[in-house]
Every structure is written in structure tokens, then in C-alpha cells.
Design an enzyme around this catalytic site. Sequence first.
Site, PDB file in Angstrom:
ATOM      1  N   HIS A  24      21.718   9.096 -22.200  1.00 62.55           N
ATOM      2  CA  HIS A  24      22.332   7.940 -22.752  1.00 62.55           C
ATOM      3  C   HIS A  24      20.988   7.666 -23.935  1.00 62.55           C
ATOM      4  CE1 HIS A  24      22.932   3.470 -22.006  1.00 62.55           C
ATOM      5  NE2 HIS A  24      21.496   3.304 -22.533  1.00 62.55           N
TER       6      HIS A  24
ATOM      7  N   TYR B 231      25.457  -0.354 -16.778  1.00 60.29           N
ATOM      8  CA  TYR B 231      26.250  -1.222 -17.569  1.00 60.29           C
ATOM      9  C   TYR B 231      27.381  -1.749 -17.754  1.00 60.29           C
ATOM     10  CZ  TYR B 231      25.766   4.807 -18.565  1.00 60.29           C
ATOM     11  OH  TYR B 231      25.567   5.908 -19.349  1.00 60.29           O
TER      12      TYR B 231
ATOM     13  N   GLU C 241      17.355  -2.299 -20.538  1.00 61.27           N
ATOM     14  CA  GLU C 241      17.366  -1.124 -20.074  1.00 61.27           C
ATOM     15  C   GLU C 241      16.132  -0.663 -20.424  1.00 61.27           C
ATOM     16  OE1 GLU C 241      19.787   1.277 -23.204  1.00 61.27           O
ATOM     17  OE2 GLU C 241      22.050  -0.162 -22.197  1.00 61.27           O
TER      18      GLU C 241
ATOM     19  N   ASN D 282      28.725  13.644 -21.006  1.00 59.78           N
ATOM     20  CA  ASN D 282      28.498  13.415 -22.135  1.00 59.78           C
ATOM     21  C   ASN D 282      26.796  13.455 -22.689  1.00 59.78           C
ATOM     22  OD1 ASN D 282      27.575  11.009 -22.223  1.00 59.78           O
ATOM     23  ND2 ASN D 282      28.534  10.214 -23.790  1.00 59.78           N
TER      24      ASN D 282
ATOM     25  N   LYS E 265      22.110  12.915 -18.004  1.00 59.59           N
ATOM     26  CA  LYS E 265      22.783  12.297 -16.792  1.00 59.59           C
ATOM     27  C   LYS E 265      23.026  13.059 -16.023  1.00 59.59           C
ATOM     28  CE  LYS E 265      24.967   9.422 -20.352  1.00 59.59           C
ATOM     29  NZ  LYS E 265      26.937   8.264 -20.971  1.00 59.59           N
TER      30      LYS E 265
HETATM   31  P1  ADP Z   1      27.463   5.207 -26.083  1.00 63.82           P
HETATM   32  O1  ADP Z   1      26.427   6.438 -24.335  1.00 63.82           O
HETATM   33  O2  ADP Z   1      27.136   6.823 -26.564  1.00 63.82           O
HETATM   34  O3  ADP Z   1      26.855   4.612 -26.257  1.00 63.82           O
HETATM   35  P2  ADP Z   1      28.989   4.078 -25.023  1.00 63.82           P
HETATM   36  O4  ADP Z   1      28.329   2.925 -25.285  1.00 63.82           O
HETATM   37  O5  ADP Z   1      30.759   3.369 -25.916  1.00 63.82           O
HETATM   38  O6  ADP Z   1      28.697   5.008 -25.818  1.00 63.82           O
HETATM   39  O7  ADP Z   1      30.277   4.642 -23.693  1.00 63.82           O
HETATM   40  C1  ADP Z   1      29.075   4.148 -22.621  1.00 63.82           C
HETATM   41  C2  ADP Z   1      29.397   6.100 -21.808  1.00 63.82           C
HETATM   42  O8  ADP Z   1      30.698   5.044 -21.474  1.00 63.82           O
HETATM   43  C3  ADP Z   1      29.471   7.087 -22.740  1.00 63.82           C
HETATM   44  O9  ADP Z   1      28.280   7.701 -22.742  1.00 63.82           O
HETATM   45  C4  ADP Z   1      30.713   7.895 -21.409  1.00 63.82           C
HETATM   46  O10 ADP Z   1      29.775   8.654 -20.607  1.00 63.82           O
HETATM   47  C5  ADP Z   1      31.365   6.995 -20.899  1.00 63.82           C
HETATM   48  N1  ADP Z   1      33.122   6.501 -22.161  1.00 63.82           N
HETATM   49  C6  ADP Z   1      32.562   5.887 -23.542  1.00 63.82           C
HETATM   50  N2  ADP Z   1      33.992   5.968 -23.346  1.00 63.82           N
HETATM   51  C7  ADP Z   1      34.540   6.349 -22.547  1.00 63.82           C
HETATM   52  C8  ADP Z   1      36.243   6.554 -23.163  1.00 63.82           C
HETATM   53  N3  ADP Z   1      37.496   6.514 -23.750  1.00 63.82           N
HETATM   54  N4  ADP Z   1      36.313   8.110 -21.640  1.00 63.82           N
HETATM   55  C9  ADP Z   1      36.017   7.778 -20.404  1.00 63.82           C
HETATM   56  N5  ADP Z   1      34.403   7.825 -21.058  1.00 63.82           N
HETATM   57  C10 ADP Z   1      34.228   7.063 -21.915  1.00 63.82           C
HETATM   58 MG    MG Z   2      26.520   2.343 -25.446  1.00 65.07          MG
END
Ligand code: ADP
Ligand code: MG
Length: 139
Positions: free
Chosen positions: A115, A49, A126, A112, A9
Site C-alpha cells: 500500500h 480503508y 494514514e 497486491n 500487506k
Molecule cells: P491502490 O492500493 O493502488 O491505491 P486503491 O486505493 O484503488 O488502490 O484500492 C485499495 C486496495 O483495494 C488495492 O490496493 C487492492 O488491494 C484493493 N482493490 C482495489 N481495486 C480492487 C478490485 N477491483 N477488486 C478487489 N480489490 C481491489
Molecule cells: Mg489507494
Amino acid sequence: MERTLSIIKPDGVAKNVIGDVIKRFETNGIKIAAIKMIHLTKTQAQGFYAVHKDRPFFDSLTDFMTSGPIVVMILEGDDVIAKNRELMGATNFKEAAEGTIRKAYATDIEKNVVHGSDAPETAAFEIGYFFNDLEIQKR
Ligand code: ADP
Ligand code: MG
């Protein structure tokens, strides 16, 4: 043999950890079948997304994902969807296990670093979102 989509990211690219992330994949026996650096538009980020379109963080997440270039990769290997998720660590960096990418570099639940697809169906969607057949190495 399985494939998954990985993204470094904008925060990961800005932190200069592209090499470290790729190194972790390679040292864990994961092959890279395709790779490119791109800068998403808001519309492209929203399409990627779309599954999260009703979540409260959708607008902020898609802004963040367009804030700078990203590195998009297809990873290949046995059980690579789960293996990549393990190397990434938990979505919330505060819960990410020691030794994971997110534990090492994430600063925020949103920012974070990486992805990874979470299932075969999402991986197929994807991968197709970012790569065409000519861009994917056949082994
Ligand atoms: P992952 O990336 O671990 O699969 P998710 O698919 O649940 O997680 O969420 C997609 C992305 O959205 C996350 O990687 C993060 O960047 C963002 N995200 C998820 N939950 C939150 C939240 N509660 N607040 C802000 N951003 C979030
Ligand atoms: Mg996810």
C-alpha cells in the site's frame, strides 16, 4: 521533504519479501522514519480503508488485510509519495510496469503486496492512523 505511509500487506509478509521491498526503497534514496509489524483487527482495517467503504471489494479487502501481520512504515524523501507509487506499480498487477514491486510479487488485484498513500492529505491521515509523535524519527 515529504512523508508517505507504506504497508507491506499480509501477502507480502507471507511471501518473505519484506527485505526486498525495503531494499527497493533504500536503493532509491528513500529513508524510513518509522516502522513496525502489526496484525490489524477487522475494525482497524475498516477504519484505515474508510475511503473505500462503499466499494464492492471493501469487505473482502478488509478481511484480506486482517489475514496476517503487516509491516507499516513511514517513508521520507523528496517527492516520496509519487516515488513510492512508481516503485509499487499499478493497483492491478496485470497493468504494473516491469521492475515494480507489484509486477514482481502481486498475484491478484486485491493481493497486491504493498500500500502507498496517494496524496499529501491521505498520507497525513494514514501516518496519524498508525504512528504517534514518539514513534517517528526527527531529522
Ligand atoms: P491502490 O492500493 O493502488 O491505491 P486503491 O486505493 O484503488 O488502490 O484500492 C485499495 C486496495 O483495494 C488495492 O490496493 C487492492 O488491494 C484493493 N482493490 C482495489 N481495486 C480492487 C478490485 N477491483 N477488486 C478487489 N480489490 C481491489
Ligand atoms: Mg489507494
